[in-house]
Design a protein around this motif. Structure first.
Motif, PDB file in Angstrom:
ATOM      1  N   ALA A   1     -32.487   0.455  50.063  1.00 56.54           N
ATOM      2  CA  ALA A   1     -32.525  -0.099  49.204  1.00 56.54           C
ATOM      3  C   ALA A   1     -31.589   1.026  48.180  1.00 56.54           C
ATOM      4  CB  ALA A   1     -33.003  -0.666  48.223  1.00 56.54           C
ATOM      5  N   TYR A   2     -31.844   1.931  48.924  1.00 53.72           N
ATOM      6  CA  TYR A   2     -31.663   3.176  47.979  1.00 53.72           C
ATOM      7  C   TYR A   2     -31.520   3.990  49.059  1.00 53.72           C
ATOM      8  CZ  TYR A   2     -31.888   7.470  45.666  1.00 53.72           C
ATOM      9  OH  TYR A   2     -31.158   8.378  44.585  1.00 53.72           O
ATOM     10  N   ASP A   3     -29.878   4.786  48.910  1.00 55.27           N
ATOM     11  CA  ASP A   3     -29.520   5.668  50.534  1.00 55.27           C
ATOM     12  C   ASP A   3     -28.796   6.215  49.456  1.00 55.27           C
ATOM     13  OD1 ASP A   3     -28.010   7.022  51.879  1.00 55.27           O
ATOM     14  OD2 ASP A   3     -27.979   5.878  53.558  1.00 55.27           O
ATOM     15  N   ILE A   4     -29.502   7.790  49.366  1.00 53.88           N
ATOM     16  CA  ILE A   4     -28.905   8.588  48.394  1.00 53.88           C
ATOM     17  C   ILE A   4     -27.406   9.295  49.158  1.00 53.88           C
ATOM     18  CG2 ILE A   4     -29.506  10.962  49.969  1.00 53.88           C
ATOM     19  CD1 ILE A   4     -29.220  10.445  45.481  1.00 53.88           C
ATOM     20  N   ARG A   5     -26.287   9.325  50.168  1.00 56.82           N
ATOM     21  CA  ARG A   5     -25.477   9.589  50.722  1.00 56.82           C
ATOM     22  C   ARG A   5     -24.120   8.441  50.355  1.00 56.82           C
ATOM     23  NH1 ARG A   5     -23.488   7.606  54.473  1.00 56.82           N
ATOM     24  NH2 ARG A   5     -24.873   6.431  54.913  1.00 56.82           N
ATOM     25  N   LEU A   6     -25.203   7.176  49.630  1.00 59.67           N
ATOM     26  CA  LEU A   6     -24.048   5.872  49.487  1.00 59.67           C
ATOM     27  C   LEU A   6     -24.139   6.206  48.591  1.00 59.67           C
ATOM     28  CD1 LEU A   6     -25.232   2.922  52.423  1.00 59.67           C
ATOM     29  CD2 LEU A   6     -23.706   4.368  51.958  1.00 59.67           C
ATOM     30  N   ILE A   7     -24.818   6.901  47.850  1.00 59.53           N
ATOM     31  CA  ILE A   7     -24.635   6.566  46.086  1.00 59.53           C
ATOM     32  C   ILE A   7     -23.939   7.363  45.339  1.00 59.53           C
ATOM     33  CG2 ILE A   7     -26.464   6.451  43.788  1.00 59.53           C
ATOM     34  CD1 ILE A   7     -27.510   5.004  44.719  1.00 59.53           C
ATOM     35  N   GLN A   8     -23.677   8.727  46.723  1.00 59.02           N
ATOM     36  CA  GLN A   8     -23.215   9.645  46.157  1.00 59.02           C
ATOM     37  C   GLN A   8     -21.461   8.941  46.324  1.00 59.02           C
ATOM     38  OE1 GLN A   8     -24.355  13.113  47.834  1.00 59.02           O
ATOM     39  NE2 GLN A   8     -25.549  13.523  46.677  1.00 59.02           N
TER      40      GLN A   8
ATOM     41  N   LEU B   1     -20.197   6.618  45.893  1.00 59.58           N
ATOM     42  CA  LEU B   1     -19.859   4.936  44.940  1.00 59.58           C
ATOM     43  C   LEU B   1     -19.725   5.903  43.763  1.00 59.58           C
ATOM     44  CD1 LEU B   1     -22.905   2.480  45.625  1.00 59.58           C
ATOM     45  CD2 LEU B   1     -19.892   2.303  45.563  1.00 59.58           C
ATOM     46  N   TRP B   2     -20.737   6.826  43.688  1.00 56.46           N
ATOM     47  CA  TRP B   2     -20.843   7.331  42.280  1.00 56.46           C
ATOM     48  C   TRP B   2     -19.206   8.268  41.944  1.00 56.46           C
ATOM     49  CZ3 TRP B   2     -22.389   8.099  37.820  1.00 56.46           C
ATOM     50  CH2 TRP B   2     -21.898   9.513  37.071  1.00 56.46           C
ATOM     51  N   LYS B   3     -18.389   9.051  43.452  1.00 51.33           N
ATOM     52  CA  LYS B   3     -17.020   9.999  42.956  1.00 51.33           C
ATOM     53  C   LYS B   3     -16.180   8.221  42.698  1.00 51.33           C
ATOM     54  CE  LYS B   3     -17.785  12.966  46.548  1.00 51.33           C
ATOM     55  NZ  LYS B   3     -17.371  12.550  48.062  1.00 51.33           N
ATOM     56  N   PHE B   4     -16.278   7.015  43.004  1.00 50.05           N
ATOM     57  CA  PHE B   4     -15.010   5.940  42.154  1.00 50.05           C
ATOM     58  C   PHE B   4     -15.992   5.721  40.616  1.00 50.05           C
ATOM     59  CE2 PHE B   4     -15.098   5.219  47.187  1.00 50.05           C
ATOM     60  CZ  PHE B   4     -13.765   5.253  46.713  1.00 50.05           C
ATOM     61  N   ILE B   5     -17.234   5.935  40.301  1.00 49.38           N
ATOM     62  CA  ILE B   5     -17.453   6.279  38.764  1.00 49.38           C
ATOM     63  C   ILE B   5     -16.807   6.956  37.861  1.00 49.38           C
ATOM     64  CG2 ILE B   5     -19.072   5.689  37.337  1.00 49.38           C
ATOM     65  CD1 ILE B   5     -21.030   3.921  39.842  1.00 49.38           C
ATOM     66  N   VAL B   6     -17.332   8.535  38.846  1.00 45.46           N
ATOM     67  CA  VAL B   6     -16.604   9.739  37.811  1.00 45.46           C
ATOM     68  C   VAL B   6     -15.735   9.036  36.940  1.00 45.46           C
ATOM     69  CG1 VAL B   6     -15.711  11.678  38.270  1.00 45.46           C
ATOM     70  CG2 VAL B   6     -17.889  11.625  38.958  1.00 45.46           C
TER      71      VAL B   6
ATOM     72  N   ALA C   1     -18.165  -1.180  36.790  1.00 50.83           N
ATOM     73  CA  ALA C   1     -17.574  -1.949  37.693  1.00 50.83           C
ATOM     74  C   ALA C   1     -16.722  -2.469  38.222  1.00 50.83           C
ATOM     75  CB  ALA C   1     -19.000  -2.753  37.711  1.00 50.83           C
ATOM     76  N   GLN C   2     -15.814  -3.104  37.726  1.00 54.58           N
ATOM     77  CA  GLN C   2     -14.758  -3.281  37.333  1.00 54.58           C
ATOM     78  C   GLN C   2     -13.367  -2.346  37.771  1.00 54.58           C
ATOM     79  OE1 GLN C   2     -13.801  -6.613  38.515  1.00 54.58           O
ATOM     80  NE2 GLN C   2     -15.529  -7.696  37.287  1.00 54.58           N
ATOM     81  N   ARG C   3     -13.246  -1.596  36.948  1.00 53.19           N
ATOM     82  CA  ARG C   3     -12.063  -0.576  37.311  1.00 53.19           C
ATOM     83  C   ARG C   3     -12.731  -0.089  38.407  1.00 53.19           C
ATOM     84  NH1 ARG C   3     -11.399   1.133  31.658  1.00 53.19           N
ATOM     85  NH2 ARG C   3      -9.794  -0.829  30.831  1.00 53.19           N
ATOM     86  N   CYS C   4     -13.771   0.727  38.993  1.00 58.55           N
ATOM     87  CA  CYS C   4     -14.019   1.018  39.848  1.00 58.55           C
ATOM     88  C   CYS C   4     -13.721   0.634  40.892  1.00 58.55           C
ATOM     89  CB  CYS C   4     -15.689   2.102  39.838  1.00 58.55           C
ATOM     90  SG  CYS C   4     -16.817   1.775  40.354  1.00 58.55           S
ATOM     91  N   LEU C   5     -14.743  -0.867  41.199  1.00 57.37           N
ATOM     92  CA  LEU C   5     -14.264  -1.424  42.133  1.00 57.37           C
ATOM     93  C   LEU C   5     -13.406  -1.602  42.860  1.00 57.37           C
ATOM     94  CD1 LEU C   5     -17.510  -3.406  41.949  1.00 57.37           C
ATOM     95  CD2 LEU C   5     -17.246  -2.163  43.108  1.00 57.37           C
TER      96      LEU C   5
END
Lengths: 605, 579
Positions: free
Chosen positions: A14-21, A23-28, A100-104
C-alpha cells in the motif's frame, strides 16, 4: 477484458516510497495548493475538537451556573467552530481535488505524449484496450486515492494524540477509564482489519477470475455451443461464482463486525463514563458536560481507526495503478531522431535499399538482403505473393521499424540519421485499410494542420475526384466522419486518402493499393486520381491493379523476402519467371474483367 | 422489475431476519439516550450512585447486545445482496449460453462485459446497502421523532427546524450532482474514444507526423474533462461539510434553546443530553438518505439493462418434443435451402436454393471464392444459424426436430477461426468429452500432425496455450482444433476450411492421415484449396450463394469451368511456392 484479469489485479504494497516519489514529481507544480490543503487539516480538526469542549463549558459553567449571557457567548463560539469546520473541510477537499485533477491531468498528458513516441512494434504487441485503460481507469484509481481522503491518514494519526491530550486535561481518571477501552478495541479492530484485508485480496483475485472466464466464454461461445458443453462450462462458472460469493460472505461478516463494534464502543464508553464518572458528578467534582464531551471525544477517536482499512485498500490499488502507469512511461522510445539529426537540402527524392535484413521475430526474417534503387520521379511497383515482404518494405521506408542489417537511404542519407519528423513529412503514405478519424471531412484531409488553407483542401479534393461525393454530403467539407469512417464506402475512403496526399504534397509516395472491390465507376475515378497523384513523384507502390503495373517504370518482384526479378512489364513477361506466373495468377483475371467492361461499355454507347 | 422480485423472494427469510435485527438494533439504539437521560436526571436530582450504576450497566448491556444484533443485520442483508448477485450472474451466464451466434455478432464483447460487471454490481448495491438504508432511514427518523416529541414538543420542533431546509438542499443538489456526474462521464468517454482512435490509427498519425496535433487535441479534451470534474468535486465537496454543519447546528440549537429553558427552569440538563444523543443518532441516516435514493435509482436502471439481455430470445433451441439422435443411418440432405442473414449481411452471404445430399460414409467437398457462402452452408448444419426456407434433413427428419445438444454432439464441426481456451492443451483437446484416455488423445494428435509440435512444447500436452491460444502459431491452433473434434469421435465431420493456415506440405500429410478415418465417417469438407476436396465423392462449386458446378474432380476439371480455373490457379501458386 480478459487481459484485465490475472496480471493486473494483483495487489501489492500500500506504500511504495519509489512510486510515491515519482507521483510527488507531478504534485510539485501545485505544491502550494497541496500544502494549503494539508495546512487546512489541523485547522479543521481544531474547529472540530473545540465543539465538544464548548459543549462542556456551556453545560457545566453557564447552564449549570444559570448564566444566559455566558451561554450566548459559548453558543456564538460554537457557531463559529461549526462554520469554521464546515468551511475548512470544504476547502481542504476542494484544494486536494484541485491538486489531484491538475496533476493527474498532467500525468495523462505525459502518458499520452509518451505513447505517441513509441515505435510501431510496441502497438503490434500491446492491445489498444490495455493502453486506453492505462490512461483512463488507472488514472481514475489514483484520483480515488485523493478523494477518499488518503491524504488525511497522517493527520488522523495526529488527531488521536490531540484527543488523548484533551481527555487527560479534562479529567485524568476518566481519561484512563476511556483509554482502558482503547487497547482491547484496538486489538479487535486490528484483528478484523487484517482479516478483512485478506478476504479483500481473495475477492479481487476471484472476481478477476470470474471476469476472465466470462470474457473468454463470450468470445468462445461458438465452440461451447458446437460441442454442447454448456452444462460443463456452467458448472465451472458456478464454481468460480460461488467461491467469490463465499469470500464476500466472510468479508461482509468482518466488515459488519468491525462497523458494529465501533458503534457499540461509543455506547459502552457512555456506560463506563456513567459508572465511573457518575459518582464524581454527584460529588460535584466534574459536571455533566464533561461526561458529554468525553463521549464525543471517544466517538471521534474510533472513526479514523475504522476507516483505516478502507483507506488501506484504496492505497493498495492506487499503488498498483501507479506502478502500471510508470511502467508504460518507462517503456523506451527506440525509434526517434538522433542527436545530430540531418535534414538534407535540397531534397532529391531517391530511395536506396542496400542489403536490407529485417525480422519482426528473431529467427524469422521477413526481408533477406533486399537491395534496390529508385531514382527521383521514378514509379516502381512491388509485386509478390502473400508473405513475400511487400508491406514490410514500405513500412521500413518511413522508419515504422528499424532494420537489423544493411541500410535504407532517402535523398542520400540513412533514414536513421534523418530528422524523423522531416523524413516522414517527405513521404506520403496510403495504406490498404484507409483510416479516417472521427471529425469532419476537412480535418481528415488536412489532419489538424491549421496552416493549410481551405482553398488548397478543396483543390486537392477536386483533383483527386473526391469533390464529387463530398459536395453531396450534408455540410460538404464540414460533414461529420464517424469513427473509422464507417459512414463512407471503401471507394470513397480511398479517394479521400488520395486527396489527403495531395493536400500534403510529399515528394515520395508510398502506397499499398486496396484490394477491396469497388464499382466500375468508382474504380475509374480512383484510377484517374491515382494517375494524377503519382505524376511527378517518386512512387513505391504495392500493386494490385493491372493499370498500376502497366504504368510503372519498373517492377520489383519480391519472393520469400528476396528481390528475385526486376524490370519492365514486357521484360519480365518475356523472362517467363516468377513474374510471369504471378501475372497469370493475379492480374490476368483482371484483364479479362476489364475487357468485358469495355465490351459492355461499347454496347451501351 | 418482476425478475428482481423473484430474487428477493428467494431470500425473503434472510431479509426478514435481517429486518428484525434492524428493528431490534434501532430499538436499542433509541433507548440508550432515554436511559442516559434517566441517569443524568438522577445525577441532577442528587440520587444514589447505585441507581446511576444501574443505568450504566443497562446501557452497557444494551450496547453489547446492540453491537451483536447490528452485526447480524448487516451481515445478513449484505450477504443476501451477494446471494442475489450470485444468482443473477449464474442466470445471466446460463442465458448467454443459450443465445445464438447472431446475438454475439450484434454485440461487442467489451460492452457485454461491462454490462455484466458494472450492472450486476449496481443491482447488488441496491439490494445490500440500498435495502438496509431504505429500511433504516425512515425507521430511525420515525423512532427518534416519536421519542423526542414525547420528551418535549417545542424542543423537538426547534431542533428539527433546519431539517426541511436540509432536505430541500439535498434534493436540489442531488439533481445537479447527477447532471454533473453524467457530464463527467461523457467527457471521460470522449477522452477515451480519442485515445482509442489515436492508437488504432497510429500508423496514420506517425506517417503524417501528427503526434503534436493529436497531443494538443488530447490536452484540450483533458482540460474539458478536468473542468467538469472540478465542478463535480466542488459540489461533492460541499455536501459532506454541509451535512456535518447542519448536524452541528441542530446540536447548537438544542444547547442554546435548551440552555435558556434550563436556566428558566422548565427543562433539565438531562433532556439536553438526551436530545444531543438523538441528534447524533440521526446524523447518519439523514446523510445516507440521498445516497440510498441514488443507489436505488442506479440499481433499477442497471436491472433494466440486464433484463434486456435476459429477455433476448434464444431463437435457436431444441423444440419442446425433441427427437433423440441415434447415430447417423442414412445421411444428411439439403433440400432447397435458402438463407438470408438477419438485418444486414455482416459478411454472411445469402444462400439460394442449395440442394445436395451427403449419404452416410460419403464425403462432399465445397469450394468457392471468399464470400461465396461456403462457410455459411457448413454453419447451418449444427444450427449456428437456422435456414430461412427449405430444410436440412438428417435421416429424413428436419434437424430442427432433434435435440440441439444431441444434434451438435453428432457433428464434429471444425471452424475456420480456431478458438482455444486459455488452459492446457490437454484440456482444450478433451473439451468435448468428460473423460478421455491417453491413447485416444495420442491418436487424434497424430492424425492432426500435432505430435511434432508437442515434442517442442516445454510441457508437451500440458502446455498452457495462453489467451485465445496466443502462444501457438496459426497452423498449430488450427491443427489443435482439428484434434479437438477428432477426440470427440463424432459420426459426422464438418471441416470448414480448417487448414487454411497450415502449409501445403503438412496439409497433404494431414489429409493423408484423415482419409483413413474419413472412410468410416460422413464428411463435409470446405476448403479454398482444391487438394483438400479433390477426393470427395461429390464437389460443389459455390458462387454468390448458388451452386454453379457439381461433380467429381475429374468431371469438373474436364468441364473447364470455374473449378478447372481454380485448379489451374492453385497449381500455379504451388509452383510459385516451390521456386
Amino acid at each position: 477484458m480478459a487481459e484485465l484479469s490475472q496480471q493486473e489485479e494483483i495487489l501489492g504494497k500500500a506504500y511504495d516510497i519509489r512510486l510515491i516519489q515519482r507521483l510527488w514529481k507531478f504534485i510539485v507544480p501545485y505544491k502550494r495548493l497541496f500544502w494549503m490543503a494539508m495546512l487546512l487539516l489541523p485547522l479543521q480538526q481544531a474547529f472540530g475538537l473545540a465543539q465538544p469542549y464548548l459543549m462542556k463549558i456551556g453545560i457545566d459553567q453557564y447552564i449549570a451556573g444559570r448564566d444566559l449571557k455566558g451561554l450566548q457567548g459559548v453558543g456564538l463560539l460554537f457557531l463559529a467552530a461549526v462554520v469554521g469546520e464546515t468551511v475548512t473541510l470544504f476547502f481542504h477537499y476542494y484544494f486536494s481535488m484541485l491538486v489531484a485533477q491538475r496533476c493527474l491531468a498532467d500525468l495523462r498528458v505525459a502518458v499520452f505524449s509518451h505513447v505517441q513516441k513509441l515505435p510501431m512494434s510496441y502497438f503490434d504487441r500491446n492491445p489498444v484496450g490495455r493502453l486506453v485503460t492505462r490512461m483512463t481507469t488507472d488514472v481514475d484509481v489514483l484520483q480515488e486515492m485523493f478523494s477518499s481522503g488518503v491524504m488525511t491518514l497522517i493527520s488522523d494519526f495526529v488527531m488521536v494524540f490531540w484527543i488523548i491530550g484533551i481527555m487527560f486535561y479534562l479529567h485524568v481518571e476518566l481519561a484512563l477509564v476511556s483509554l482502558a477501552l482503547i487497547p482491547p478495541m484496538a486489538v479487535a479492530i486490528n484483528f478484523f482489519r487484517v482479516k478483512a484485508r485478506q478476504t479483500y485480496r481473495q475477492i479481487r483475485e476471484r472476481i478477476a477470475r470470474i471476469n476472465a472466464y466470462l470474457a473468454e466464454a463470450i468470445s468462445g461461445m461458438g465452440v461451447i455451443q458446437l460441442f454442447a458443453r454448456e452444462e460443463k462450462s456452467y458448472r465451472e462458472f458456478d464454481k468460480l461464482n460461488s467461491d467469490h460469493r463465499e469470500a464476500y460472505h466472510l468479508s461482509n461478516l468482518y466488515e459488519a463486525s468491525l462497523y458494529s463494534m465501533v458503534e457499540a464502543a461509543g455506547s459502552v464508553s457512555v456506560a463506563l463514563l456513567l459508572w465511573y464518572g457518575g459518582g464524581e458528578v454527584l460529588h460535584g467534582v466534574i459536571g455533566i458536560g464533561t461526561l458529554v464531551a468525553f463521549k464525543e471525544y471517544i466517538n471521534r477517536f474510533f472513526v479514523p481507526l475504522r476507516d483505516f482499512s478502507q483507506k488501506y485498500a484504496v492505497m493498495q490499488s492506487a499503488m498498483s495503478s501507479a506502478e502500471r502507469i510508470f511502467q508504460l512511461l518507462d517503456t523506451p522510445v527506440t525509434i526517434e531522431s538522433p542527436k545530430n539529426a540531418l535534414i538534407p537540402k535540397p531534397f532529391r527524392g531517391e530511395v536506396v535499399f542496400d542489403n536490407v535484413w529485417f525480422h519482426y521475430k528473431p529467427d524469422d526474417p521477413v526481408l533477406k538482403g533486399v537491395s534496390f534503387r529508385i531514382e527521383p520521379g521514378e514509379k516502381v511497383a512491388v509485386v509478390g505473393a502473400t508473405g513475400a515482404g511487400k508491406t514490410t518494405t514500405i513500412k521500413l521506408l518511413n522508419r515504422f521499424y528499424d532494420i537489423q542489417k544493411g541500410y535504407i537511404k532517402v535523398s542520400g542519407v540513412d533514414v536513421r540519421e534523418w530528422d524523423l519528423q522531416a523524413l516522414r513529412q517527405h513521404i506520403g503514405v496510403v495504406l490498404q485499410d484507409v483510416f479516417l478519424f472521427s471529425g469532419d471531412v476537412r480535418a481528415n484531409l488536412a489532419l489538424g494542420d491549421r496552416s493549410i488553407s481551405m482553398d488548397r483542401i478543396e483543390k486537392a479534393a477536386q483533383f483527386a475526384n473526391a469533390d464529387r461525393f463530398i459536395q453531396w454530403l450534408p455540410g460538404t467539407f464540414d460533414a461529420q466522419v464517424r469513427e473509422r469512417g464507417s459512414n463512407f464506402s471503401a471507394g470513397q475512403r480511398q479517394l479521400l486518402s488520395l486527396a489527403r496526399v495531395l493536400v500534403f504534397q510529399p515528394e515520395i509516395l508510398v502506397m499499398d493499393e486496396a484490394t477491396s472491390s469497388v464499382d466500375t465507376e468508382t474504380e475509374l475515378l480512383i484510377q484517374d486520381a491515382l494517375d494524377k497523384v503519382m505524376k511527378d513523384r517518386t512512387c513505391l507502390v504495392i500493386a494490385h491493379r493491372l493499370s498500376t503495373i502497366r504504368n510503372a517504370d519498373r517492377i520489383i518482384v519480391l519472393h520469400h523476402g528476396v528481390v528475385r526479378e526486376m524490370g519492365s512489364h514486357a521484360e519480365l513477361m518475356e523472362k517467363r519467371g516468377i513474374y510471369y506466373r504471378l501475372y497469370q495468377l493475379q492480374y490476368e483475371r483482371e484483364e479479362l474483367k476489364l475487357a468485358t467492361y469495355d465490351a459492355a461499355a461499347k454496347i451501351h454507347d | 422489475m418482476g425478475r428482481l422480485k423473484t430474487y428477493l423472494w428467494r431470500y425473503w427469510r434472510r431479509y426478514l431476519v435481517g429486518g428484525i435485527c434492524l428493528l431490534a438494533t434501532a430499538t436499542l439504539v433509541m433507548w440508550i439516550p432515554w436511559w442516559i437521560r434517566d441517569a443524568v436526571r438522577i445525577i441532577e436530582n442528587g440520587g444514589a450512585l447505585r441507581d446511576i450504576r444501574f443505568y450504566a450497566a443497562l446501557i452497557g448491556a444494551a450496547a453489547v447486545v446492540q453491537g451483536v444484533v447490528r452485526a447480524c443485520s448487516r451481515a445478513l442483508i449484505f450477504n443476501a445482496g451477494r446471494d442475489v448477485e450470485y444468482d443473477l450472474r449464474n442466470d445471466l451466464f446460463a442465458h448467454l449460453q443459450k443465445l445464438p451466434l447472431s446475438f454475439y455478432h450484434s454485440q461487442r464483447t467489451g460492452d457485454l462485459m461491462s454490462r455484466v460487471i458494472n450492472d450486476i454490481s449496481a443491482v447488488r448495491m441496491m439490494l445490500g446497502p440500498g435495502v438496509l438504508n431504505f429500511v433504516n432511514a425512515p425507521l430511525y427518523l420515525v423512532y427518534a421523532l416519536v421519542l423526542m416529541l414525547s420528551m418535549d414538543v417545542r424542543m423537538t420542533l426547534a431542533a428539527l427546524a433546519p431539517f426541511p431546509l436540509l432536505i430541500f438542499a439535498v434534493a436540489k443538489f442531488r439533481g445537479r450532482i447527477l447532471k454533473s456526474s453524467l457530464e463527467v462521464q461523457q467527457q471521460m468517454s470522449a477522452l477515451s474514444s480519442h485515445v482509442q482512435e489515436n492508437l488504432s490509427g497510429m500508423h496514420v498519425v506517425k506517417a503524417y507526423t501528427q503526434e503534436g496535433f493529436q497531443t494538443r487535441q488530447f490536452i484540450a479534451l483533458n482540460e474539458d474533462f478536468q473542468a467538469k470534474s472540478l465542478e463535480l468535486a466542488r459540489m461533492r465537496g460541499i455536501i459532506t461539510p454541509v451535512m456535518q454543519g447542519f448536524n452541528a447546528l441542530t446540536v447548537l440549537i438544542v444547547l442554546w434553546y435548551g440552555g435558556i429553558r434550563v436556566i428558566r427552569g422548565d427543562l433539565l440538563v438531562a433532556d439536553i443530553v438526551a436530545f444531543v444523543a438523538y441528534l447524533n443518532v440521526l446524523a447518519w441516516p439523514t446523510a445516507a438518505f440521498g445516497w440510498m435514493l441514488s443507489l436505488v435509482e442506479r440499481g433499477r436502471a442497471a436491472m433494466k439493462r440486464l433484463e434486456e439481455i435476459l429477455k433476448a430470445e434464444p431463437e435457436i433451441a431444441s423444440s419442446e418434443k425433441s427427437l433423440p439422435v441415434r447415430g447417423l443411418k442414412q445421411g444428411i440432405e439439403f433440400r432447397d435451402v435458402s438463407f438470408v442473414y438477419g438485418r444486414q449481411n455482416n459478411g454472411h452471404p445469402t444462400l439460394e436454393a442449395i440442394n445436395f445430399s451427403l449419404p452416410v460414409g460419403r464425403s462432399v467437398g465445397l469450394v468457392g471464392r471468399i464470400g461465396s457462402g461456403k462457410s455459411t452452408v457448413a454453419q447451418l448444419v449444427p444450427r449456428l444459424f437456422d435456414v430461412s426456407s427449405g430444410e436440412i434433413l438428417m435421416d429424413g427428419q428436419d434437424i430442427r426436430k432433434f435435440s440441439l445438444r444431441e444434434l451438435r454432439r453428432t457433428l464434429g464441426y471444425v471452424p475456420q477461426d480456431p478458438f482455444l481456451f486459455s488452459t492446457s492443451l490437454r484440456r482444450n483437446l478433451a473439451f468435448g468429452r468428460d473423460e478421455v484416455s491417453d491413447e485416444e488423445l495420442a491418436r487424434a494428435v497424430r492424425i492432426a500432425k500435432l505430435d511434432r509440435d508437442l515434442e517442442i512444447f516445454p510441457q508437451g500436452v500440458n502446455t498452457i496455450v495462453g489467451e485465445r491460444g496466443v502462444t501457438l502459431s496459426g497452423g498449430q491452433k488450427q491443427r489443435a482444433t482439428l484434434a479437438r473434434a477428432l477426440v470427440m469421435d463424432p459420426p459426422v465431420l464438418i471441416l470448414d476450411d480448417c487448414l487454411s493456415s497450415v502449409d501445403a506440405q503438412t496439409e497433404a500429410e494431414i489429409l493423408q492421415g484423415l482419409r483413413a478415418i474419413l472412410k468410416e465417417k460422413t464428411c463435409l469438407i470446405i476448403s479454398h484449396r482444391i487438394s483438400a476436396v479433390k477426393e470427395a465423392d461429390e464437389i460443389l462449386v459455390l458462387d454468390e450463394g448458388k451452386i454453379i458446378e457439381r461433380g467429381t474432380h475429374e468431371e469438373l476439371v474436364n468441364r473447364g469451368g470455374v473449378y478447372a480455373d481454380l485448379y489451374q490457379q492453385q497449381q500455379l501458386s504451388e509452383e510459385l511456392e516451390q521456386i
